[in-house]
Design a protein around this motif. Sequence first.
Motif, PDB file in Angstrom:
ATOM      1  N   GLY A  58       0.851  -1.225  -0.237  1.00  0.00           N
ATOM      2  CA  GLY A  58      -0.082  -0.029  -0.051  1.00  0.00           C
ATOM      3  C   GLY A  58       0.878   1.348  -0.027  1.00  0.00           C
ATOM      4  O   GLY A  58       2.190   1.120   0.127  1.00  0.00           O
ATOM      5  N   PRO A  59       0.192   2.421   0.109  1.00  0.00           N
ATOM      6  CA  PRO A  59       1.121   3.617  -0.318  1.00  0.00           C
ATOM      7  C   PRO A  59       2.044   3.792   0.966  1.00  0.00           C
ATOM      8  O   PRO A  59       1.530   3.404   2.177  1.00  0.00           O
ATOM      9  CB  PRO A  59      -0.111   4.743   0.053  1.00  0.00           C
ATOM     10  CG  PRO A  59      -1.167   4.277  -0.359  1.00  0.00           C
ATOM     11  CD  PRO A  59      -1.076   2.709  -0.128  1.00  0.00           C
ATOM     12  N   GLY A  60       3.046   4.421   0.901  1.00  0.00           N
ATOM     13  CA  GLY A  60       3.928   4.614   1.857  1.00  0.00           C
ATOM     14  C   GLY A  60       4.537   6.155   1.851  1.00  0.00           C
ATOM     15  O   GLY A  60       3.696   6.800   2.270  1.00  0.00           O
ATOM     16  N   HIS A  61       5.569   6.441   1.233  1.00  0.00           N
ATOM     17  CA  HIS A  61       6.263   7.684   1.301  1.00  0.00           C
ATOM     18  C   HIS A  61       5.535   8.238   0.050  1.00  0.00           C
ATOM     19  O   HIS A  61       5.733   7.646  -1.169  1.00  0.00           O
ATOM     20  CB  HIS A  61       7.615   7.729   1.131  1.00  0.00           C
ATOM     21  CG  HIS A  61       8.339   7.237   2.421  1.00  0.00           C
ATOM     22  ND1 HIS A  61       9.516   6.896   2.520  1.00  0.00           N
ATOM     23  CD2 HIS A  61       7.796   7.136   3.724  1.00  0.00           C
ATOM     24  CE1 HIS A  61       9.907   6.318   3.715  1.00  0.00           C
ATOM     25  NE2 HIS A  61       8.731   6.644   4.468  1.00  0.00           N
ATOM     26  N   THR A  62       5.242   9.495   0.104  1.00  0.00           N
ATOM     27  CA  THR A  62       4.597  10.390  -1.038  1.00  0.00           C
ATOM     28  C   THR A  62       5.155  12.019  -0.905  1.00  0.00           C
ATOM     29  O   THR A  62       4.978  12.356  -0.003  1.00  0.00           O
ATOM     30  CB  THR A  62       3.211  10.461  -0.912  1.00  0.00           C
ATOM     31  OG1 THR A  62       2.658   9.236  -1.021  1.00  0.00           O
ATOM     32  CG2 THR A  62       2.496  11.197  -2.226  1.00  0.00           C
ATOM     33  N   GLY A  63       5.717  12.203  -2.021  1.00  0.00           N
ATOM     34  CA  GLY A  63       6.469  13.646  -2.286  1.00  0.00           C
ATOM     35  C   GLY A  63       7.772  13.736  -1.533  1.00  0.00           C
ATOM     36  O   GLY A  63       8.173  12.754  -1.094  1.00  0.00           O
ATOM     37  N   ALA A  64       8.348  14.787  -1.571  1.00  0.00           N
ATOM     38  CA  ALA A  64       9.409  15.088  -0.986  1.00  0.00           C
ATOM     39  C   ALA A  64       9.791  14.994   0.327  1.00  0.00           C
ATOM     40  O   ALA A  64       8.860  15.343   1.193  1.00  0.00           O
ATOM     41  CB  ALA A  64      10.115  16.461  -1.583  1.00  0.00           C
ATOM     42  N   TYR A  65      10.999  14.906   0.704  1.00  0.00           N
ATOM     43  CA  TYR A  65      11.364  14.617   2.099  1.00  0.00           C
ATOM     44  C   TYR A  65      12.704  15.371   2.363  1.00  0.00           C
ATOM     45  O   TYR A  65      13.660  15.361   1.430  1.00  0.00           O
ATOM     46  CB  TYR A  65      11.643  13.058   2.508  1.00  0.00           C
ATOM     47  CG  TYR A  65      10.400  12.313   2.941  1.00  0.00           C
ATOM     48  CD1 TYR A  65       9.822  11.980   4.297  1.00  0.00           C
ATOM     49  CD2 TYR A  65       9.539  11.863   1.774  1.00  0.00           C
ATOM     50  CE1 TYR A  65       8.721  11.175   4.182  1.00  0.00           C
ATOM     51  CE2 TYR A  65       8.580  11.409   1.919  1.00  0.00           C
ATOM     52  CZ  TYR A  65       8.041  10.838   3.066  1.00  0.00           C
ATOM     53  OH  TYR A  65       6.749  10.338   3.316  1.00  0.00           O
ATOM     54  N   TRP A  66      12.916  15.824   3.503  1.00  0.00           N
ATOM     55  CA  TRP A  66      14.324  16.764   3.870  1.00  0.00           C
ATOM     56  C   TRP A  66      14.688  16.337   4.907  1.00  0.00           C
ATOM     57  O   TRP A  66      14.168  16.057   6.177  1.00  0.00           O
ATOM     58  CB  TRP A  66      13.629  18.262   4.025  1.00  0.00           C
ATOM     59  CG  TRP A  66      13.194  19.057   2.787  1.00  0.00           C
ATOM     60  CD1 TRP A  66      13.956  20.016   2.207  1.00  0.00           C
ATOM     61  CD2 TRP A  66      12.003  18.997   2.332  1.00  0.00           C
ATOM     62  NE1 TRP A  66      13.026  20.518   1.440  1.00  0.00           N
ATOM     63  CE2 TRP A  66      12.033  19.807   1.253  1.00  0.00           C
ATOM     64  CE3 TRP A  66      10.785  18.246   2.375  1.00  0.00           C
ATOM     65  CZ2 TRP A  66      11.032  20.225   0.447  1.00  0.00           C
ATOM     66  CZ3 TRP A  66       9.682  18.720   1.693  1.00  0.00           C
ATOM     67  CH2 TRP A  66       9.797  19.451   0.575  1.00  0.00           C
ATOM     68  N   ASP A  67      16.095  16.068   4.930  1.00  0.00           N
ATOM     69  CA  ASP A  67      17.062  15.327   5.939  1.00  0.00           C
ATOM     70  C   ASP A  67      18.271  15.531   5.561  1.00  0.00           C
ATOM     71  O   ASP A  67      18.685  15.490   4.273  1.00  0.00           O
ATOM     72  CB  ASP A  67      16.442  14.136   6.575  1.00  0.00           C
ATOM     73  CG  ASP A  67      15.554  14.162   7.678  1.00  0.00           C
ATOM     74  OD1 ASP A  67      15.461  15.259   8.505  1.00  0.00           O
ATOM     75  OD2 ASP A  67      14.974  13.281   7.950  1.00  0.00           O
ATOM     76  N   PRO A  68      19.442  15.641   6.245  1.00  0.00           N
ATOM     77  CA  PRO A  68      20.894  15.623   5.754  1.00  0.00           C
ATOM     78  C   PRO A  68      21.089  14.262   4.969  1.00  0.00           C
ATOM     79  O   PRO A  68      20.288  13.349   5.333  1.00  0.00           O
ATOM     80  CB  PRO A  68      21.719  15.540   7.122  1.00  0.00           C
ATOM     81  CG  PRO A  68      20.674  16.290   8.114  1.00  0.00           C
ATOM     82  CD  PRO A  68      19.291  15.866   7.664  1.00  0.00           C
ATOM     83  N   GLY A  69      21.745  14.646   3.944  1.00  0.00           N
ATOM     84  CA  GLY A  69      22.049  13.543   2.917  1.00  0.00           C
ATOM     85  C   GLY A  69      20.862  13.022   2.282  1.00  0.00           C
ATOM     86  O   GLY A  69      20.950  12.112   1.165  1.00  0.00           O
ATOM     87  N   MET A  70      19.806  13.338   2.288  1.00  0.00           N
ATOM     88  CA  MET A  70      18.714  13.262   1.427  1.00  0.00           C
ATOM     89  C   MET A  70      18.590  13.880   0.327  1.00  0.00           C
ATOM     90  O   MET A  70      19.394  14.875   0.040  1.00  0.00           O
ATOM     91  CB  MET A  70      17.222  13.197   2.186  1.00  0.00           C
ATOM     92  CG  MET A  70      17.155  11.997   3.130  1.00  0.00           C
ATOM     93  SD  MET A  70      15.630  12.071   4.034  1.00  0.00           S
ATOM     94  CE  MET A  70      15.687  10.648   5.286  1.00  0.00           C
ATOM     95  N   GLU A  71      17.551  13.926  -0.723  1.00  0.00           N
ATOM     96  CA  GLU A  71      17.317  14.812  -1.745  1.00  0.00           C
ATOM     97  C   GLU A  71      17.519  16.277  -1.548  1.00  0.00           C
ATOM     98  O   GLU A  71      18.152  16.974  -2.332  1.00  0.00           O
ATOM     99  CB  GLU A  71      16.145  14.444  -2.539  1.00  0.00           C
ATOM    100  CG  GLU A  71      16.131  14.901  -4.011  1.00  0.00           C
ATOM    101  CD  GLU A  71      14.656  14.733  -4.741  1.00  0.00           C
ATOM    102  OE1 GLU A  71      14.541  14.891  -5.775  1.00  0.00           O
ATOM    103  OE2 GLU A  71      13.673  13.916  -3.828  1.00  0.00           O
ATOM    104  N   PHE A  72      16.825  16.546  -0.534  1.00  0.00           N
ATOM    105  CA  PHE A  72      16.759  18.254  -0.280  1.00  0.00           C
ATOM    106  C   PHE A  72      17.347  18.355   1.076  1.00  0.00           C
ATOM    107  O   PHE A  72      16.839  17.531   2.026  1.00  0.00           O
ATOM    108  CB  PHE A  72      15.268  18.641  -0.356  1.00  0.00           C
ATOM    109  CG  PHE A  72      14.756  18.446  -1.535  1.00  0.00           C
ATOM    110  CD1 PHE A  72      15.097  19.356  -2.772  1.00  0.00           C
ATOM    111  CD2 PHE A  72      13.724  17.501  -2.045  1.00  0.00           C
ATOM    112  CE1 PHE A  72      14.587  19.195  -4.109  1.00  0.00           C
ATOM    113  CE2 PHE A  72      13.370  17.374  -3.290  1.00  0.00           C
ATOM    114  CZ  PHE A  72      13.649  18.183  -4.337  1.00  0.00           C
ATOM    115  N   GLU A  73      18.172  19.139   1.216  1.00  0.00           N
ATOM    116  CA  GLU A  73      18.552  19.734   2.447  1.00  0.00           C
ATOM    117  C   GLU A  73      17.615  20.510   3.226  1.00  0.00           C
ATOM    118  O   GLU A  73      16.632  21.079   2.619  1.00  0.00           O
ATOM    119  CB  GLU A  73      19.812  20.515   2.348  1.00  0.00           C
ATOM    120  CG  GLU A  73      21.033  19.968   1.937  1.00  0.00           C
ATOM    121  CD  GLU A  73      21.407  18.822   2.733  1.00  0.00           C
ATOM    122  OE1 GLU A  73      21.664  19.041   4.050  1.00  0.00           O
ATOM    123  OE2 GLU A  73      21.917  17.750   2.172  1.00  0.00           O
ATOM    124  N   THR A  74      17.818  20.643   4.472  1.00  0.00           N
ATOM    125  CA  THR A  74      16.696  20.966   5.515  1.00  0.00           C
ATOM    126  C   THR A  74      16.114  22.405   5.341  1.00  0.00           C
ATOM    127  O   THR A  74      14.946  22.631   5.225  1.00  0.00           O
ATOM    128  CB  THR A  74      16.988  20.908   6.816  1.00  0.00           C
ATOM    129  OG1 THR A  74      17.647  19.792   7.126  1.00  0.00           O
ATOM    130  CG2 THR A  74      16.134  21.213   7.995  1.00  0.00           C
TER     131      THR A  74
END
Length: 186
Positions: free
Chosen positions: A37-53
């Motif tokens: 079923g659905p889990g993560h949807t859309g952008a996430y921000w955290d160090p080392g992830m796609e977008f910085e905080t």
Amino acid sequence: MTGAPGSRWSGVARSIYWSTDVDHTDYTEERTYSLNGPGHTGAYWDPGMEFETNDWDSPFSGNGVRIIKSHTFAHHLNDLKNTKFPIILVYRNDYECMKWWLEAGGFDITYPNYKPYYKDNANMFNQIQSQNKDIMKFIWDNRTRITQVSNNYELANAVNISCNGNEHHNYKLKDTTVYVYQSKVS
């Protein structure tokens, strides 16, 4: 929005994400992960992830309320409250968070990439404990501006968006507690 890994915060975010009042332009197939079923949807921000905080604009190109999701916001809540935006805080006990995070795929999930910041299961559990501690301290210290919500309709109302007839999500049935911080008490 913040919650420790495994707090089921992604489900809470999804329960309001498809409101017509929310900007969905951060959604791509690459920014999804699901397990049964659905889990993560859309952008996430955290160090080392796609977008910085602090880069909150890059994944968006539309209009509407933006849901900015970061586990590490838990450590910066006193600074974030100065933005005057509502803050959604999701809490689940440390053990249940770790257990669910592992059941949901752990480091093998496809989005986002947890490995650079969280490194291994021992560090992940330490981070879960630290994030939960900071979330609960913030809730206690700001209790006059905190509202606990039981479902997505109450959450949508608390952050002033429509729920658009979305399916009812009872957070207590998922052993998840959801709070909303408001800079102004209404």
